[in-house]
Every structure is written in C-alpha cells, then in structure tokens.
Design an enzyme around this catalytic site. Structure first.
Site, mmCIF file in Angstrom:
data_model
loop_
_atom_site.group_PDB
_atom_site.id
_atom_site.type_symbol
_atom_site.label_atom_id
_atom_site.label_comp_id
_atom_site.label_asym_id
_atom_site.label_seq_id
_atom_site.Cartn_x
_atom_site.Cartn_y
_atom_site.Cartn_z
ATOM 1 N N ARG A 85 -35.865 -11.687 22.210
ATOM 2 C CA ARG A 85 -36.769 -11.434 21.812
ATOM 3 C C ARG A 85 -38.102 -12.406 21.488
ATOM 4 O O ARG A 85 -37.006 -13.133 20.209
ATOM 5 C CB ARG A 85 -36.503 -10.252 20.531
ATOM 6 C CG ARG A 85 -37.974 -9.734 19.920
ATOM 7 C CD ARG A 85 -37.873 -8.679 18.443
ATOM 8 N NE ARG A 85 -37.253 -9.509 17.309
ATOM 9 C CZ ARG A 85 -37.005 -9.129 16.206
ATOM 10 N NH1 ARG A 85 -36.497 -7.690 15.659
ATOM 11 N NH2 ARG A 85 -36.212 -9.595 15.805
ATOM 12 N N SER B 169 -37.633 1.428 18.882
ATOM 13 C CA SER B 169 -36.959 1.566 17.610
ATOM 14 C C SER B 169 -37.679 2.840 16.609
ATOM 15 O O SER B 169 -38.744 3.429 16.727
ATOM 16 C CB SER B 169 -38.378 0.722 17.012
ATOM 17 O OG SER B 169 -37.646 -1.160 17.406
ATOM 18 N N LYS C 143 -38.875 -10.277 10.427
ATOM 19 C CA LYS C 143 -39.657 -9.321 10.737
ATOM 20 C C LYS C 143 -40.438 -8.781 9.935
ATOM 21 O O LYS C 143 -40.080 -7.778 8.949
ATOM 22 C CB LYS C 143 -39.333 -7.860 11.390
ATOM 23 C CG LYS C 143 -40.007 -7.395 12.483
ATOM 24 C CD LYS C 143 -39.537 -6.597 13.834
ATOM 25 C CE LYS C 143 -40.600 -5.665 14.718
ATOM 26 N NZ LYS C 143 -41.113 -4.399 14.142
#
Length: 202
Positions: free
Chosen positions: A38, A107, A136
């Site tokens: 990611r 998610s 995040k």
C-alpha cells in the site's frame, strides 16, 4: 488463514530513507507471512515495479502478497490477493475480475459494511481504525462494540487495523480476531527483524 495473524502493510515514508526491500525482507525472515503493498503516493509504474519485486520476495519466504486497491497490478504480478476500501472498486466487481481462487479483503467500519463485504465475496474483513493512527489520517475509529457486532454476525476472518501496537493489542485479544494489520509498529522500529519477531511471538 493462519498467514494473516500478523499482516504487514507497507508505507515507505515510515522507513525514513531506509532500504524498502531490506526492511520487508527483515520482516519476512522473522516469520511474517502476509505483506500488503500500500503506497498511496506512488504512480502506476513505480507501484508496479515494487509489486514485481515483492512478488519475488514473498515467494522466497512462502508469504502472501496482497495488493491494495490496484486490481490491475495484482493481476499483472500474480499476487495472492487484493484489498479494497469502501470507496474503491466494489468488492463484487473485484471478485469478478480476480476469480474465485484469489484472496479478497475488504475494509469495513460497521456491521452493514461487513455483511455486504461477505455477500460480495470477501475472504476476510479489515476492521478499523481501532486506535488513532498516523498512517491514515482520514480513518474514522471503530468502537469495541462495533467490532463485537461484526465478530458476532459475520463468520469470515476479521483483521484489526489502525494504530495497533504491542502495548495496546491486549485490548483486542479477547475478541479472538484472525489477525492484526500493522504498519508503523513494525516499519517504524529501529530493528525491524527483532520487532517482527516480537509480533510473531505475541
């Protein structure tokens, strides 16, 4: 799904200039069996190069490679699976693209999203953020009550994510989740190999 117990998510910025592949290989040497690529700030060609190189590394250590968001890149490098969020390509469309044999992670922050993820063909659900996270900044927190509802009503593996450390993970152990997704708790450590070992033991 034993390989999901400690689920390492990459973020080059946390390494602060240290070698990316060396850091990931240190975690693999320590026994971590799932790597999610990611890298939100990477362009397609750079992301693809990382994915190809991680595919080689993960195969060397019999570990899973999951690609975040980019279904096209996951298919190009023959990754083991894809992880998508609520704002990405819908999970049922991802399943249609990757077929029945690849891993699909989704998610979810609440029971409605979790149930939909299962209906759409998810193999596991990433639930969080469980704690405040610096990786995040737009992540809303998920309460322990919401986690319990998801655990009670959705019968596929649940991976907790978001600000999880060795110090606070004990707050989640009673939920008997399938695994913990970590980023800075491992990649921010001075000795990534030793920190990964501690996680595997914990």
């Amino acid at each position: 799904m034993d390989k999901l117990k400690v689920y390492l998510v990459t973020d080059s910025k946390i390494l602060e200039g240290r070698d990316f592949y060396e850091a990931i290989e240190d975690s693999l040497k320590a026994g971590i069996k799932t790597i999610q690529l990611r890298e939100k700030d990477f362009l397609g060609n750079e992301f693809l190069e990382r994915a190809y190189n991680l595919r080689v590394l993960t195969r060397k250590y019999d570990a899973l490679l999951i690609i975040n968001d980019r279904v096209d890149i996951a298919m190009l490098v023959d990754a083991d699976g894809v992880h998508v969020g609520q704002k990405d390509i819908p999970a049922n469309e991802v399943r249609r693209l990757i077929g029945p044999d690849k891993i699909l992670g989704v998610s979810a922050k609440n029971i409605t999203q979790a149930k939909k993820a299962k209906e759409d063909g998810a193999d596991y659900i990433g639930v969080g953020a469980m704690f405040t996270t610096s990786t995040k900044l737009d992540a809303d927190s998920v309460s322990k009550d919401d986690l319990k509802k998801i655990m009670d009503e959705v019968d596929i593996p649940i991976i907790c994510i978001g600000g999880i450390t060795l110090e606070n993970k004990g707050e989640l152990d009673n939920f008997n989740v399938a695994g913990y997704a970590v980023v800075s708790a491992i990649l921010g450590a001075e000795n990534i190999y030793e920190e990964s070992k501690k996680w595997m033991k914990a």
